[in-house]
Design a protein around this motif. Structure first.
Motif, mmCIF file in Angstrom:
data_model
loop_
_atom_site.group_PDB
_atom_site.id
_atom_site.type_symbol
_atom_site.label_atom_id
_atom_site.label_comp_id
_atom_site.label_asym_id
_atom_site.label_seq_id
_atom_site.Cartn_x
_atom_site.Cartn_y
_atom_site.Cartn_z
ATOM 1 N N UNK A 60 0.857 -1.274 0.074
ATOM 2 C CA UNK A 60 0.024 -0.021 0.056
ATOM 3 C C UNK A 60 0.837 1.319 0.058
ATOM 4 N N UNK A 61 2.168 1.271 0.440
ATOM 5 C CA UNK A 61 2.950 2.236 0.509
ATOM 6 C C UNK A 61 3.982 2.448 -0.762
ATOM 7 N N UNK A 62 3.902 1.453 -1.734
ATOM 8 C CA UNK A 62 4.944 1.575 -2.634
ATOM 9 C C UNK A 62 4.224 2.147 -3.895
ATOM 10 N N UNK A 63 4.305 3.453 -4.136
ATOM 11 C CA UNK A 63 3.650 3.979 -5.259
ATOM 12 C C UNK A 63 4.650 4.078 -6.451
ATOM 13 N N UNK A 64 5.877 4.324 -6.296
ATOM 14 C CA UNK A 64 6.619 4.376 -7.659
ATOM 15 C C UNK A 64 8.117 4.252 -6.941
ATOM 16 N N UNK A 65 8.904 4.058 -8.034
ATOM 17 C CA UNK A 65 10.608 4.160 -7.731
ATOM 18 C C UNK A 65 10.830 2.729 -6.836
ATOM 19 N N UNK A 66 11.881 2.838 -6.127
ATOM 20 C CA UNK A 66 12.302 1.450 -5.406
ATOM 21 C C UNK A 66 11.410 1.159 -4.419
ATOM 22 N N UNK A 67 11.420 -0.084 -3.681
ATOM 23 C CA UNK A 67 10.534 -0.570 -2.770
ATOM 24 C C UNK A 67 11.334 -0.215 -1.416
ATOM 25 N N UNK A 68 10.730 0.082 -0.429
ATOM 26 C CA UNK A 68 11.113 0.383 1.154
ATOM 27 C C UNK A 68 11.431 -0.902 1.800
ATOM 28 N N UNK A 69 12.245 -0.970 2.647
ATOM 29 C CA UNK A 69 12.498 -2.211 3.813
ATOM 30 C C UNK A 69 11.367 -2.615 4.304
ATOM 31 N N UNK A 70 10.511 -1.630 4.841
ATOM 32 C CA UNK A 70 9.396 -1.558 5.708
ATOM 33 C C UNK A 70 8.061 -2.101 4.610
ATOM 34 N N UNK B 164 29.437 -18.371 -17.009
ATOM 35 C CA UNK B 164 29.606 -18.559 -18.228
ATOM 36 C C UNK B 164 28.584 -17.742 -19.032
ATOM 37 N N UNK B 165 27.168 -17.837 -18.779
ATOM 38 C CA UNK B 165 26.031 -17.402 -19.064
ATOM 39 C C UNK B 165 25.925 -15.631 -18.901
ATOM 40 N N UNK B 166 26.758 -15.146 -18.089
ATOM 41 C CA UNK B 166 26.832 -13.694 -17.414
ATOM 42 C C UNK B 166 25.324 -13.565 -17.019
ATOM 43 N N UNK B 167 24.930 -14.366 -16.343
ATOM 44 C CA UNK B 167 23.524 -14.458 -16.017
ATOM 45 C C UNK B 167 23.264 -13.392 -14.885
ATOM 46 N N UNK B 168 21.876 -12.649 -15.058
ATOM 47 C CA UNK B 168 21.536 -11.758 -14.149
ATOM 48 C C UNK B 168 20.296 -12.585 -13.218
ATOM 49 N N UNK B 169 20.265 -12.701 -12.007
ATOM 50 C CA UNK B 169 19.331 -13.577 -11.102
ATOM 51 C C UNK B 169 18.738 -12.213 -10.211
ATOM 52 N N UNK B 170 17.556 -12.122 -10.368
ATOM 53 C CA UNK B 170 16.751 -10.954 -9.444
ATOM 54 C C UNK B 170 15.609 -11.664 -8.720
ATOM 55 N N UNK B 171 15.550 -11.277 -7.622
ATOM 56 C CA UNK B 171 14.404 -11.716 -6.978
ATOM 57 C C UNK B 171 13.060 -10.681 -6.926
ATOM 58 N N UNK B 172 11.895 -10.816 -7.168
ATOM 59 C CA UNK B 172 10.849 -9.961 -7.436
ATOM 60 C C UNK B 172 9.941 -10.039 -6.135
ATOM 61 N N UNK B 173 9.375 -9.004 -6.050
ATOM 62 C CA UNK B 173 8.270 -8.600 -4.881
ATOM 63 C C UNK B 173 7.063 -7.677 -5.635
ATOM 64 N N UNK B 174 6.433 -8.455 -6.496
ATOM 65 C CA UNK B 174 5.369 -7.854 -7.099
ATOM 66 C C UNK B 174 6.174 -6.589 -7.888
ATOM 67 N N UNK B 175 5.348 -5.364 -7.293
ATOM 68 C CA UNK B 175 5.839 -4.070 -8.100
ATOM 69 C C UNK B 175 4.797 -2.680 -7.719
#
Length: 337
Positions: free
Chosen positions: A91-101, A275-286
């Motif tokens: 409810x507080x994540x309106x735009x930009x980067x997420x907050x820790x809380x 070898x793949x120069x892979x990017x792994x990213x955890x996701x938490x909705x948006x």
């Protein structure tokens, strides 16, 4: 009002109770909830497997809800009474980067969710429902669809020349197929049955690999992509599947880690990763701004969510049990008519 309340962990402690109808404050809206949809987050909360330290108290579960505004606070400017809206889990994540809380302000745990006849939201924690979707369909978007969108589009910058792989036939995966296909990308999928494979192809997947018949499915993916691999993977399995996903990537491809149906832990082959120069990213909705952008695409391309089953309000327990067994698409609970 009637509401389902998590009174303790485990599904037998989800109880239908009578509680006061909430009153909206100056910046809040009161929503008559018409439908909610379930996510594995909801199951994990009831099972005590998701941030148990924050989920001890009683609350109304389920984050994803759609309904109509019946009353609004004096300072609300984004909506009017009668608007059809959808909840936004963080409810507080309106735009930009997420907050820790952010988790402290999330619906359906820690905050009361939508498995009730009415719910109150801050006006910033809702978006307008798309005109082309019913309330049952709209309720499926907040976590599953937005996670797929935020991964592929907001983070991945997906283009029509890209390739995408999704695993299984849960909500995030099927939305990944639909959204990537609508945006012109080529989509591959894995599933456990040919019956499901045919359904996924109807949604837009060009090739579907049966991982029951081909446990080393990444080898088949290499064959059908002429050895190139794919640019993006929506990883919902976790565990040992991570290494097969790394092997299935194109050079500098991205794996968006969304779920852990097999296991929450994984032993990663670092040589393959390098070898793949892979990017792994955890996701938490948006965030909410991305949610609003995604809804425009749902309207533009008239994308219809895949719903497995719609349960009545008094069948909430059965809905959770169905989610535990697995489904093709989303499980929805119809709250009000």
């Amino acid at each position: 009002m009637k509401a389902w309340q998590k009174q303790d962990f485990q599904l037998e402690n989800l109880k239908l109770v009578e509680v006061p109808t909430p009153e909206p404050k100056d910046n809040e809206i009161l929503i008559k909830v018409n439908a909610v949809s379930l996510n594995y987050r909801d199951k994990d909360i009831m099972d005590g497997n998701y941030r148990r330290d924050l989920m001890e108290r009683s609350f109304i579960p389920v984050s994803d809800a759609a309904g109509v505004i019946v009353r609004k606070g004096a300072e609300v400017t984004r909506f009017k009474e009668g608007d059809r809206v959808i909840s936004h889990v963080y409810t507080k994540w309106i735009d930009g980067k997420p907050a820790a809380d952010d988790v402290l302000y999330s619906l359906g745990g820690v905050l009361d969710g939508g498995l009730a006849e009415y719910m109150v939201l801050d006006e910033e924690a809702a978006v307008m429902a798309p005109d082309n979707l019913s309330d049952e369909e709209a309720s499926t978007l907040p976590i599953a669809a937005l996670t797929a969108w935020f991964s592929l589009v907001e983070e991945g910058k997906l283009t029509s020349s890209d390739t995408v792989l999704v695993h299984g036939t849960g909500g995030v995966s099927l939305f990944g197929v639909q959204l990537a296909t609508a945006l012109g990308a080529r989509v591959f999928a894995t599933t456990s049955s040919w019956k499901k494979a045919e359904k996924v192809k109807l949604l837009g997947a060009s090739d579907v690999i049966n991982y029951k018949e081909l446990p080393e499915w990444n080898e088949e993916l290499a064959r059908v992509t002429d050895g190139n691999g794919v640019n993006y993977i929506l990883e919902v399995v976790g565990g040992t599947n991570i290494n097969r996903s790394i092997n299935a990537l194109a050079l500098q491809g991205q794996i968006f880690i969304i779920g852990f149906l097999e296991s929450k832990t994984a032993e990663v082959d670092l040589f393959s990763l390098l070898s793949k120069q892979a990017h792994l990213q955890g996701m938490r909705v948006g965030h909410r701004k991305a949610f609003e952008s995604m809804i425009e695409v749902f309207e533009k391309y008239d994308i219809k969510p895949v719903i497995d089953t719609v349960y009545s309000f008094d069948q909430a327990i059965e809905a959770y049990e169905h989610l535990s067994r697995g489904a093709f698409g989303k499980i929805v609970i119809k709250v009000n008519s």
